[in-house]
Design an enzyme around this catalytic site. Structure first.
Site, PDB file in Angstrom:
ATOM      1  CG  ASP A   1     -10.436  -8.229 -23.491  1.00  0.00           C
ATOM      2  OD1 ASP A   1      -9.759  -8.742 -23.533  1.00  0.00           O
ATOM      3  OD2 ASP A   1     -10.216  -6.672 -23.835  1.00  0.00           O
TER       4      ASP A   1
ATOM      5  CE1 TYR B   1       0.608   0.852   5.703  1.00  0.00           C
ATOM      6  CE2 TYR B   1      -0.993  -0.731   5.770  1.00  0.00           C
ATOM      7  CZ  TYR B   1      -0.550   0.687   6.264  1.00  0.00           C
ATOM      8  OH  TYR B   1      -1.392   0.923   6.750  1.00  0.00           O
TER       9      TYR B   1
ATOM     10  N   GLY C   1       0.740  -0.918   0.564  1.00  0.00           N
ATOM     11  CA  GLY C   1      -0.235   0.106  -0.197  1.00  0.00           C
ATOM     12  C   GLY C   1       0.695   1.302   0.231  1.00  0.00           C
TER      13      GLY C   1
END
Ligand code: XMP
Length: 509
Positions: free
Chosen positions: A225, A81, A53
């Site tokens: 997609d 983090y 993070g």
């Protein structure tokens, strides 16, 4: 189904962590750090990974989590983090380092018999941090270090809590895959029996739950997609699905028919094709500036598209084939916003659906292709190379006319056929013909000709940010050239583009 939770603290590689776990045939699910502890307890996770993070654990606003999560008897791995957060939650010390570590760093393994480092030697890892652990919590031992990071890894084997300051999920970490698979199998005891088929089954189930007996509308471009999203939704809700396919007349030869045939014959759905080539050509009359052409094609496309969607929107859902890289580039979750991406389109305010559905939003492109193959979409579509939204409009230099579109479609079809026959298709990232705005003199039989010049473009690349022109053997180029000149009326010369990117772009306009 055994699964691992990736608890998202806002880092940029969170989906990549989930993806690496899935590569080990174990399902990974991402939840934000705001997820409820009771919800997590009820899911029977085999392991939990705390992600990286952008914050410091001492920032008042930084994401934290209930300490109880470390006492659920579920193995935990903290990354970056996440590593510092575990240290902080358990009373260790995290401080701002004099020197940030960023990039490839040499890591030394201190505890050679750590299960996390089984078959992992001293090696290069990818670091990106300013804070660092200076004192591990009680019950933890240091298992690896680097020159500027006294705690590159730590563990508490009694409680099955492991933490690494570096990012094992990125390929720059030499043995990152091994470290993650050690966690998944040695620590969490997973079996690794998850398959992409299970993703399809689970997604189909949850789509059915969500959609119920309502309708769902999907914009189908014919690209990989949206095609895979269409097939998945068709499997889930059949003809409750309506696919809207706008054919602006700038597709490759016969491509619109191919898309229509594929989806009407192989899948259960309502297929709405809007043929609007004539309108596009008239809007483009006399326009030569490439940006202007792009703008007209884009604006016109969305006008037609949203008008059709408006007709179909009577409540229910709107679906998009957004895949994970589209989301990260648009700033999904807490990841710092990088850039807005054209694949995530903004819906006009007056169009109302109950919700937007993005069934592929956790998958990477190669995973999407795998799903597509499993759903029975033809290989030609699943392995389709990228095709720009403005279609052949960016491959016709100068004014776009019906006649020019036809010449380019014919030349491009010959090129595709010849490349396929020669067996080099898989070696090329993208290849196509361009209709230049040049006419040249030639001789055919006894006649002088003055006809169009076609350019062939073929590139190899990993990411399309940079690209090399492909070194196609001369004999193949010779066949392409011969056939184009013989088979395509209006062309008397073919050249090969030998420009890399940069300085050239892949497309010509
Ligand atoms: P360039 O020409 O920028 O192309 O080097 C890089 C890649 O992007 C594709 N491309 C587009 N794709 N809409 C798209 O969806 C566009 O406007 C567009 N322009 C370029 C191009 O085909 C290549 O794969």
């Amino acid at each position: 189904m055994e699964k691992i939770l990736v608890l998202d603290f806002g880092g940029q590689y969170n989906q990549l962590i989930a993806r690496r776990v899935r590569d080990n045939n174990v399902y990974a699910e991402i939840k934000p750090y705001t997820a409820n502890l009771e919800e997590i307890k009820s899911e029977n996770y085999k392991g939990i990974i705390f992600t990286g993070g952008p914050n410091s654990v001492y920032d008042m606003s930084s994401p934290h989590y209930d300490k109880e999560i470390l006492s659920l008897n579920i193995p935990v791995l903290g990354i970056c983090y996440g590593c510092q957060l575990i240290c902080y939650m358990r009373g260790g010390k995290v401080e701002t380092a004099d020197l940030s570590e960023y990039g490839k760093i040499d890591m030394s393994v201190d505890k050679k018999d750590s299960v996390l480092f089984e078959n992992v030697p001293d090696s290069v890892v990818w670091m990106s941090h300013t804070d660092r652990i200076t004192q591990v919590p009680n019950g933890f031992e240091i298992t690896a270090h680097s020159d500027n990071c006294p705690v590159a890894a730590m563990e508490n084997t009694d409680e099955n809590i492991y933490a690494v300051q570096f990012h094992p999920e990125v390929t720059h970490s030499e043995f990152g895959d091994k470290i993650l698979s050690n966690f998944i199998f040695n620590v969490c005891g997973c079996k690794g029996d998850w398959k992409m088929e299970s993703f399809i089954d689970n997604t189909v189930d949850s789509l059915r739950d969500k959609i119920g007996n309502k309708k769902v509308v999907l914009g189908l471009s014919g690209g990989v997609d949206s095609s895979v999203a269409a097939a998945l939704l068709s499997k889930a809700v059949g003809n409750q699905l309506t696919c809207v396919f706008v054919d602006q007349g700038l597709m490759r030869k016969d491509e619109g028919d191919f898309v229509e045939n594929t989806f009407t014959k192989l899948f259960d759905m309502n297929f709405v094709r809007v043929n609007c080539g004539d309108e596009f050509i008239s809007k483009l009359k006399g326009v030569v500036d490439p940006e202007e052409k792009r703008k007209i094609i884009g604006t016109e496309f969305y006008n037609v598209f949203w008008n059709k969607i408006r007709e179909e929107a009577n409540g229910g859902f709107f679906a998009q084939g957004t895949i994970y890289p589209d989301c990260i580039e648009s700033g999904k979750g807490d990841a710092d916003k990088i850039k807005t991406h054209h694949n995530k389109v903004k819906m006009p305010d007056d169009i109302k659906f109950d919700d937007v559905i993005e069934p592929l939003c956790d998958l990477f492109k190669d995973e999407v292709r795998k799903v597509g193959e499993l759903l029975g979409i033809p290989k030609e579509l699943v392995w389709r190379q990228p095709f720009p939204g403005p279609g052949l409009g960016v491959r016709i230099i100068g004014e776009i006319t019906d006649e020019k579109v036809k010449i380019l479609q014919d030349a491009d079809a010959v090129l595709r056929d010849e490349i396929k026959r020669s067996g080099i298709e898989q070696q090329l990232s993208q290849f196509f013909a361009v209709l230049t705005d040049v006419k040249t003199v030639g001789v055919m039989g006894d006649h002088r000709t003055y006809d169009n010049l076609i350019a062939i473009r073929a590139v190899t690349t990993d990411d399309f940010m940079t690209a090399d022109f492909a070194k196609i053997p001369y004999d193949i180029l010779a066949r392409v050239s011969n056939r184009i000149i013989n088979e395509c009326t209006g062309v008397n010369r073919v050249v090969y583009d030998i420009t890399s990117k940069p300085p050239g772009t892949v497309e010509w306009a």
